[in-house]
Design a protein around this motif. Sequence first.
Motif, mmCIF file in Angstrom:
data_model
loop_
_atom_site.group_PDB
_atom_site.id
_atom_site.type_symbol
_atom_site.label_atom_id
_atom_site.label_comp_id
_atom_site.label_asym_id
_atom_site.label_seq_id
_atom_site.Cartn_x
_atom_site.Cartn_y
_atom_site.Cartn_z
ATOM 1 N N VAL A 69 39.642 17.239 163.698
ATOM 2 C CA VAL A 69 39.395 16.201 162.698
ATOM 3 C C VAL A 69 40.206 14.961 163.026
ATOM 4 O O VAL A 69 39.693 13.836 162.989
ATOM 5 N N GLU A 70 41.469 15.146 163.406
ATOM 6 C CA GLU A 70 42.326 14.006 163.762
ATOM 7 C C GLU A 70 41.772 13.284 164.981
ATOM 8 O O GLU A 70 41.761 12.051 165.022
ATOM 9 N N THR A 83 38.649 11.360 163.880
ATOM 10 C CA THR A 83 39.033 10.270 162.980
ATOM 11 C C THR A 83 39.676 9.138 163.775
ATOM 12 O O THR A 83 39.376 7.956 163.539
ATOM 13 N N GLU A 119 37.040 7.162 165.630
ATOM 14 C CA GLU A 119 36.244 6.282 164.775
ATOM 15 C C GLU A 119 36.973 4.975 164.495
ATOM 16 O O GLU A 119 36.359 3.932 164.346
ATOM 17 N N ARG A 120 38.317 5.054 164.398
ATOM 18 C CA ARG A 120 39.103 3.861 164.103
ATOM 19 C C ARG A 120 39.187 2.922 165.293
ATOM 20 O O ARG A 120 39.480 1.759 165.146
#
Length: 58
Positions: A49-50, A53, A56-57
């Motif tokens: 997940v990290e 995420t 995506e940033r």
Amino acid sequence: MALAGRPDDTEAALTAYEKELFPRGEASATESATRFDQMFGDDPMAGPVEQFTAHERG
């Protein structure tokens, strides 16, 4: 290479080989243990997940 360089002294050849082998083995075992903890630890989804995420940033 170690044995070819010391054909008359097998024990010295093995010692030379092991001096290079063991650090590589230790690094591999450490990485394996880290991956095992990531996959089967208390929160196995936290790592993926990290990663997604953070991607995506940008």
